[in-house]
Motif scaffolding. Structure first.
Motif, short mmCIF file in Angstrom:
data_model
loop_
_atom_site.label_atom_id
_atom_site.label_comp_id
_atom_site.label_asym_id
_atom_site.label_seq_id
_atom_site.Cartn_x
_atom_site.Cartn_y
_atom_site.Cartn_z
N TRP A 185 -14.47 -12.41 -95.54
CA TRP A 185 -13.42 -12.34 -94.45
C TRP A 185 -13.20 -10.96 -93.62
CZ3 TRP A 185 -9.38 -15.12 -92.75
CH2 TRP A 185 -8.38 -14.12 -92.25
N ASP A 186 -13.59 -9.70 -94.14
CA ASP A 186 -13.29 -8.41 -93.54
C ASP A 186 -14.15 -8.36 -92.34
OD1 ASP A 186 -11.69 -7.70 -95.31
OD2 ASP A 186 -12.82 -6.15 -96.50
N ALA A 187 -15.63 -8.79 -92.42
CA ALA A 187 -16.48 -8.64 -91.01
C ALA A 187 -15.91 -9.54 -89.99
CB ALA A 187 -17.80 -8.84 -91.24
N LEU A 188 -15.30 -10.64 -90.23
CA LEU A 188 -14.81 -11.67 -89.18
C LEU A 188 -13.57 -10.95 -88.66
CD1 LEU A 188 -17.01 -13.70 -90.55
CD2 LEU A 188 -15.68 -15.19 -89.53
N PHE A 189 -12.62 -10.61 -89.65
CA PHE A 189 -11.28 -10.19 -89.18
C PHE A 189 -11.44 -8.89 -88.30
CE2 PHE A 189 -7.39 -7.80 -90.03
CZ PHE A 189 -6.50 -9.02 -89.55
N ALA A 190 -12.57 -8.08 -88.63
CA ALA A 190 -12.84 -6.75 -88.00
C ALA A 190 -13.10 -7.15 -86.35
CB ALA A 190 -13.62 -5.99 -88.41
N THR A 191 -13.31 -8.25 -86.16
CA THR A 191 -13.84 -8.40 -84.55
C THR A 191 -12.60 -8.85 -83.89
OG1 THR A 191 -14.31 -10.90 -84.94
CG2 THR A 191 -16.22 -9.30 -85.45
N LEU A 192 -11.61 -9.25 -84.44
CA LEU A 192 -10.41 -9.61 -83.61
C LEU A 192 -9.68 -8.37 -83.02
CD1 LEU A 192 -8.74 -12.16 -86.09
CD2 LEU A 192 -10.54 -12.65 -84.39
N ASN A 193 -8.97 -8.74 -81.95
CA ASN A 193 -8.33 -7.74 -81.19
C ASN A 193 -7.13 -7.40 -81.82
OD1 ASN A 193 -6.73 -9.52 -80.10
ND2 ASN A 193 -7.72 -9.42 -78.10
N ALA A 194 -6.47 -6.41 -81.64
CA ALA A 194 -5.14 -6.01 -82.32
C ALA A 194 -4.11 -7.03 -82.32
CB ALA A 194 -4.75 -4.70 -81.89
N PHE A 195 -4.02 -7.66 -81.02
CA PHE A 195 -3.20 -8.44 -80.81
C PHE A 195 -3.20 -9.93 -81.91
CE2 PHE A 195 -1.92 -12.75 -78.81
CZ PHE A 195 -0.62 -12.70 -79.03
N ASN A 196 -4.80 -10.38 -81.65
CA ASN A 196 -5.00 -11.34 -82.60
C ASN A 196 -4.73 -11.09 -84.03
OD1 ASN A 196 -5.13 -13.33 -80.74
ND2 ASN A 196 -7.21 -12.77 -80.55
N GLN A 197 -5.14 -9.84 -84.63
CA GLN A 197 -5.09 -9.55 -85.85
C GLN A 197 -3.57 -9.47 -86.63
OE1 GLN A 197 -6.92 -5.55 -86.56
NE2 GLN A 197 -8.90 -6.41 -86.74
N SER A 198 -2.86 -9.18 -85.41
CA SER A 198 -1.34 -9.37 -85.94
C SER A 198 -0.87 -10.42 -86.52
CB SER A 198 -0.47 -8.72 -84.68
OG SER A 198 -0.18 -9.80 -83.88
N TRP A 199 -1.46 -11.54 -86.01
CA TRP A 199 -0.84 -12.69 -86.63
C TRP A 199 -1.94 -13.48 -87.54
CZ3 TRP A 199 -3.66 -16.83 -85.04
CH2 TRP A 199 -4.25 -16.85 -83.89
N ALA A 200 -3.22 -13.23 -87.20
CA ALA A 200 -4.26 -14.13 -87.98
C ALA A 200 -4.49 -13.24 -89.26
CB ALA A 200 -5.52 -13.83 -87.12
N GLN A 201 -3.79 -12.22 -89.50
CA GLN A 201 -3.97 -11.76 -90.90
C GLN A 201 -3.38 -12.82 -92.07
OE1 GLN A 201 -1.14 -8.30 -91.74
NE2 GLN A 201 -0.55 -8.59 -89.64
N ARG A 202 -2.46 -13.70 -91.47
CA ARG A 202 -1.89 -14.80 -92.36
C ARG A 202 -2.86 -15.96 -92.06
NH1 ARG A 202 3.20 -13.53 -94.89
NH2 ARG A 202 3.66 -15.95 -94.51
N ALA A 203 -3.79 -15.92 -91.64
CA ALA A 203 -4.68 -16.90 -91.54
C ALA A 203 -5.49 -17.26 -92.98
CB ALA A 203 -5.62 -17.03 -90.42
N SER A 204 -6.00 -18.52 -93.13
CA SER A 204 -6.59 -18.83 -94.38
C SER A 204 -8.11 -18.76 -94.21
CB SER A 204 -6.10 -20.19 -94.85
OG SER A 204 -4.65 -20.55 -95.07
N ALA A 205 -8.43 -18.99 -92.92
CA ALA A 205 -9.87 -18.98 -92.55
C ALA A 205 -10.06 -18.39 -91.31
CB ALA A 205 -10.59 -20.23 -93.00
N LEU A 206 -11.22 -17.82 -90.90
CA LEU A 206 -11.80 -17.59 -89.69
C LEU A 206 -13.17 -18.17 -89.46
CD1 LEU A 206 -10.91 -13.72 -89.67
CD2 LEU A 206 -9.65 -15.58 -88.36
N ILE A 207 -13.24 -18.73 -88.14
CA ILE A 207 -14.65 -19.26 -87.96
C ILE A 207 -15.32 -18.64 -86.52
CG2 ILE A 207 -15.87 -21.31 -87.33
CD1 ILE A 207 -13.64 -22.86 -88.63
N VAL A 208 -16.19 -18.09 -86.56
CA VAL A 208 -16.85 -17.58 -85.35
C VAL A 208 -17.79 -18.59 -84.79
CG1 VAL A 208 -18.43 -15.74 -84.13
CG2 VAL A 208 -16.24 -15.32 -85.61
N ILE A 209 -17.57 -19.21 -83.52
CA ILE A 209 -18.41 -20.17 -83.03
C ILE A 209 -19.54 -19.71 -82.15
CG2 ILE A 209 -18.68 -22.45 -81.73
CD1 ILE A 209 -15.75 -22.84 -82.61
N VAL A 210 -20.87 -19.87 -82.07
CA VAL A 210 -21.84 -19.38 -81.42
C VAL A 210 -22.67 -20.55 -80.91
CG1 VAL A 210 -21.86 -17.40 -82.57
CG2 VAL A 210 -23.68 -18.90 -83.17
N SER A 211 -23.44 -20.36 -80.02
CA SER A 211 -24.08 -21.69 -79.33
C SER A 211 -25.64 -21.18 -79.11
CB SER A 211 -23.52 -22.27 -78.20
OG SER A 211 -23.39 -21.42 -77.18
#
Ligand code: FMN
Length: 200
Positions: free
Chosen positions: A66-92
């Motif tokens: 979790w920590d490595a993905l969460f650390a990539t979010l900007n402060a705005f997104n961290q403020s609410w996504a801290q209560r998310a249940s999962a994060l996904i980074v999509i690459v192509s």
């Protein structure tokens, strides 16, 4: 969803209207089964030459990833996504090997196709009773290095998956009033018969 902002002009399946992007989440645990079911839906998206350029890097809250993905979010997104249940980074994958080609070539639709996979994934999330919230407010270069994304892949977007909470109190006040499904342009503003030309 009965909000006036979400009235379809034509009779689509309700799943398209019910999918939206809340920020108030419960913070509850999501099972790996649910998360992989969400990703499974993305897997079945169409792509040019069936190249399937999408890749999903995921982390559930409370796990070592979790920590490595969460650390990539900007402060705005961290403020609410801290209560998310999962994060996904999509690459192509920028390149793919079309049928008959001797080697991989630049894939002109890797972004278009990966966007389709995100759409599928988001709809499956809603079908399971969760919500998916796409984000470009994150540090793509940090994601590349900390998540080990190699050359030849483009970091596209991050997604927060959560269960919607009626309790918005932990959101900043400005966000509490925005916590509602948004409207859309009229069909005539986005669709035209035969020639480019749109109303409104
Ligand atoms: C690629 C993409 C990037 C987005 N980036 C962010 C973001 O960084 N932060 C955020 O709070 N919302 C973000 N959003 C959410 C959009 O603002 C939201 O999808 C849009 O307003 C439409 O609302 P709806 O998803 O509720 O229908 C993003 C959505 C997408 C698809």
């Amino acid at each position: 969803m009965t909000e006036q902002t979400r009235q379809p002009e034509y009779p689509v399946n309700p799943i398209f209207i019910d999918r939206w992007s809340p920020r108030a989440f419960t913070g509850e645990t999501i099972s790996e089964q649910d998360l992989l079911t969400i990703i499974e839906a993305g897997r079945w998206a169409p792509s040019a030459f069936n190249a399937q350029p999408w890749r999903f890097i995921y982390a559930r809250a409370g796990t070592p990833a979790w920590d490595a993905l969460f650390a990539t979010l900007n402060a705005f997104n961290q403020s609410w996504a801290q209560r998310a249940s999962a994060l996904i980074v999509i690459v192509s994958a920028n390149r793919s090997q079309p049928p008959g080609a001797a080697e991989p070539k630049p894939n002109g639709t890797h972004e278009f196709d990966t966007g389709a996979a995100w759409g599928y994934l988001a709809l499956q999330t809603t079908l399971l009773g969760w919500h998916a919230h796409g984000m470009t407010g994150f540090d793509k270069e940090l994601a590349r290095t900390s998540l080990g994304v190699p050359e030849g892949y483009t970091v596209q977007a991050a997604v927060a998956i959560g269960r919607r909470s009626e309790d918005k109190s932990f959101l900043a006040e400005a966000l509490q009033s925005r916590e509602a499904p948004s409207p859309r342009l009229p069909v005539k503003a986005i669709a035209a018969e035969g020639r480019f030309g749109f109303e409104g």
